[in-house]
Design a protein around this motif. Structure first.
Motif, PDB file in Angstrom:
ATOM      1  N   UNK A 125       0.593  -1.056   0.130  1.00 33.24           N
ATOM      2  CA  UNK A 125      -0.040   0.160  -0.108  1.00 33.24           C
ATOM      3  C   UNK A 125       1.190   1.435   0.349  1.00 33.24           C
ATOM      4  N   UNK A 126       1.242   2.059  -0.774  1.00 34.12           N
ATOM      5  CA  UNK A 126       1.458   3.492  -1.363  1.00 34.12           C
ATOM      6  C   UNK A 126       0.926   4.490   0.409  1.00 34.12           C
ATOM      7  N   UNK A 127       2.601   4.463   1.085  1.00 36.25           N
ATOM      8  CA  UNK A 127       2.341   5.190   2.198  1.00 36.25           C
ATOM      9  C   UNK A 127       3.006   6.326   2.023  1.00 36.25           C
ATOM     10  N   UNK A 128       3.927   6.849   0.715  1.00 39.06           N
ATOM     11  CA  UNK A 128       4.575   7.361   0.739  1.00 39.06           C
ATOM     12  C   UNK A 128       3.652   9.327   1.312  1.00 39.06           C
ATOM     13  N   UNK A 129       2.676   9.753   0.640  1.00 37.51           N
ATOM     14  CA  UNK A 129       2.091  10.894   1.243  1.00 37.51           C
ATOM     15  C   UNK A 129       1.406  10.916   3.066  1.00 37.51           C
ATOM     16  N   UNK A 130       1.232   9.079   3.030  1.00 37.43           N
ATOM     17  CA  UNK A 130       0.831   9.262   4.629  1.00 37.43           C
ATOM     18  C   UNK A 130       2.146   8.932   5.333  1.00 37.43           C
ATOM     19  N   UNK A 131       3.124   8.859   4.600  1.00 40.87           N
ATOM     20  CA  UNK A 131       4.543   8.686   6.183  1.00 40.87           C
ATOM     21  C   UNK A 131       5.082  10.508   5.729  1.00 40.87           C
ATOM     22  N   UNK A 132       4.810  11.037   4.734  1.00 36.82           N
ATOM     23  CA  UNK A 132       5.061  12.290   4.410  1.00 36.82           C
ATOM     24  C   UNK A 132       3.760  13.600   5.637  1.00 36.82           C
ATOM     25  N   UNK A 133       2.705  12.952   5.210  1.00 35.66           N
ATOM     26  CA  UNK A 133       1.452  13.858   6.517  1.00 35.66           C
ATOM     27  C   UNK A 133       1.660  13.617   8.205  1.00 35.66           C
ATOM     28  N   UNK A 134       2.216  12.098   8.185  1.00 35.33           N
ATOM     29  CA  UNK A 134       2.626  11.338   9.553  1.00 35.33           C
ATOM     30  C   UNK A 134       3.932  12.693  10.327  1.00 35.33           C
ATOM     31  N   UNK A 135       5.356  12.638   8.982  1.00 32.23           N
ATOM     32  CA  UNK A 135       6.276  13.218   9.703  1.00 32.23           C
ATOM     33  C   UNK A 135       6.056  14.886   9.587  1.00 32.23           C
ATOM     34  N   UNK A 136       5.336  15.480   8.807  1.00 32.01           N
ATOM     35  CA  UNK A 136       4.840  16.632   9.174  1.00 32.01           C
ATOM     36  C   UNK A 136       4.014  16.704  10.719  1.00 32.01           C
ATOM     37  N   UNK A 137       3.232  15.806  10.614  1.00 29.23           N
ATOM     38  CA  UNK A 137       2.423  16.331  11.625  1.00 29.23           C
ATOM     39  C   UNK A 137       3.116  15.743  13.411  1.00 29.23           C
ATOM     40  N   UNK A 138       4.383  15.582  12.851  1.00 26.23           N
ATOM     41  CA  UNK A 138       5.382  14.474  14.055  1.00 26.23           C
ATOM     42  C   UNK A 138       6.230  16.391  14.005  1.00 26.23           C
ATOM     43  N   UNK A 139       6.329  16.365  13.103  1.00 20.11           N
ATOM     44  CA  UNK A 139       7.502  18.073  12.672  1.00 20.11           C
ATOM     45  C   UNK A 139       6.027  18.898  13.748  1.00 20.11           C
ATOM     46  N   UNK A 140       5.681  18.859  13.802  1.00 19.90           N
ATOM     47  CA  UNK A 140       4.460  20.157  13.829  1.00 19.90           C
ATOM     48  C   UNK A 140       4.284  19.775  15.317  1.00 19.90           C
ATOM     49  N   UNK A 141       4.244  18.368  15.670  1.00 21.43           N
ATOM     50  CA  UNK A 141       4.009  17.891  16.992  1.00 21.43           C
ATOM     51  C   UNK A 141       5.468  18.172  18.118  1.00 21.43           C
TER      52      UNK A 141
END
Length: 396
Positions: A125-141
């Protein structure tokens, strides 16, 4: 019909076509690998995601498509399935035709034929965008944590500033109260004795002289209080003038001590001194230095009980002269020592009412600072206080 349907349903070619249709309809990436890790089948949507044609991926080894940092984990997962694990989940980035990394979350499962494992199916399952969103969420966190930390620091600073302002307001209020009391006391004496003299023209000359002497002393006391306030105001505003010239500091010390002998004798206090016989020149404002020594001697007399002792010592050091004023007075509590040179600060002495504005030592400290000197204090409650001043000497 049921028998015909069953036969058709079990027809290998028909089954394969159904499987192909299902694979082509599936949006996820699907690879079927042989036991050697070669790609035997890929679904059309999966190939399209990687920008390849299906035939371009046939017989390629799966590791050739995996980004370097995921190769070890992919081989480990492959070997786990070969070794008999029923399922294996992992993440890996595949290179597209243009060399772009696309991250997939992969589930690997074995396929069996005649009871033996024949192939391995990978569903990604392509999770590239999900990972980008997750990374961005972590960055924002992390930014939120940092922002909250900064807000907490600023809040602490604001609270400290608020506490400081409250403390300053409290000190100022106490100062206003103290200075009002200090001003009213001599004023009351001056007015009271003046009214008495004015209302009694037949007052004996001896009594009139005594009253006039009291009025004069209270007037001088009032003048000193006013001068204290004005001097501190000038020092803070940089308006005080320091007029430096060379003078013999030993002569100045003798004059300052002699001026306080009577005050010490009035309280039955022994005032002694040890001064060098040689001349010691300093380049300073003689009047201001004399005032600082006078204020320290006044304090020593004020806070020393009857039959106490005060001693003045001067030491001729290499580059400095050290002046020490020590008494056997009531002393300063250790908790108050760090603050005695602060404006308006008065040492708390429960049950003891000693006049003062809390400005004398402020003046002393600032005058010494203006002369590039140092002042220190040591004290112990009930045993006395020692002030030590160091001033640079004038070298000829």
């Amino acid at each position: 019909m049921n028998a015909n349907y069953d036969k058709q349903d079990l027809d290998p070619e028909l089954l394969q076509r159904k499987i192909d249709i299902i694979l082509d309809l599936e949006e996820d990436l699907i690879f079927i690998l042989n036991k050697a890790g070669l790609i035997t089948k890929v679904n059309s949507n999966g190939a399209l995601t990687l920008e390849f044609k299906e035939e371009d991926l046939q017989n390629r080894h799966i590791i050739d498509l995996i980004a370097s940092k995921y190769k070890v984990e992919t081989m480990k997962a492959f070997n786990d399935i070969i070794g008999g694990k029923p399922e294996r989940a992992f993440e890996a980035s595949f290179y597209s035709y243009r060399g772009i990394e696309i991250l997939f979350g992969i589930n690997a499962k074995p396929l069996y034929s005649n009871g033996k494992m024949s192939e391995i199916v990978l569903i990604g399952k392509n999770i590239t965008h999900l990972r980008e969103i997750t990374d961005e969420i972590e960055n924002l966190r992390m930014k939120l944590i940092e922002a909250n930390r900064l807000i907490s620091i600023e809040r602490q600073r604001a609270n400290q500033h608020k506490s400081l302002l409250e403390e300053l307001n409290k000190i100022k209020s106490e100062f206003v109260s103290n200075i009002s009391h200090e001003l009213r006391t001599p004023l009351a004496s001056i007015i009271g004795f003046s009214e008495t003299i004015d209302s009694d023209p037949d007052m004996p000359d001896e009594m009139k002289a005594e009253f006039n002497s009291t009025i004069l002393n209270e007037g001088k006391r009032l003048a000193r209080l006013i001068n204290d306030v004005l001097d501190i105001s000038k020092l803070e505003g940089g308006g005080i003038d320091i007029v430096k010239f060379k003078f013999n500091v030993i002569l100045m010390l003798n004059e300052a001590i002699e001026a306080h002998v009577k005050s010490a004798q009035a309280k039955n206090i022994t005032l002694s001194w040890e001064l060098p016989e040689e001349e010691i020149l300093i380049d300073a404002d003689k009047e201001r230095i004399s005032q600082t020594i006078g204020r320290l001697l006044n304090n020593a007399i004020k806070f020393t009980n009857e039959k106490g002792r005060i001693k003045v010592i001067a030491k001729n050091l290499f580059n400095e002269i050290e002046i020490i004023i020590s008494d056997t007075g009531i002393g300063i509590p250790e908790t108050d020592l760090p603050y005695i040179f602060q404006k308006f600060y008065r040492v708390s002495r429960p049950g003891t009412e000693i006049p003062g504005t809390g400005l004398g030592l402020v003046f002393v400290k600032q005058i010494i600072d203006l002369h590039k000197g140092f002042i220190t204090v040591q004290s112990e409650v009930g045993k006395g206080t020692t002030f030590a001043i160091k001033l640079p000497k004038n070298h000829i």
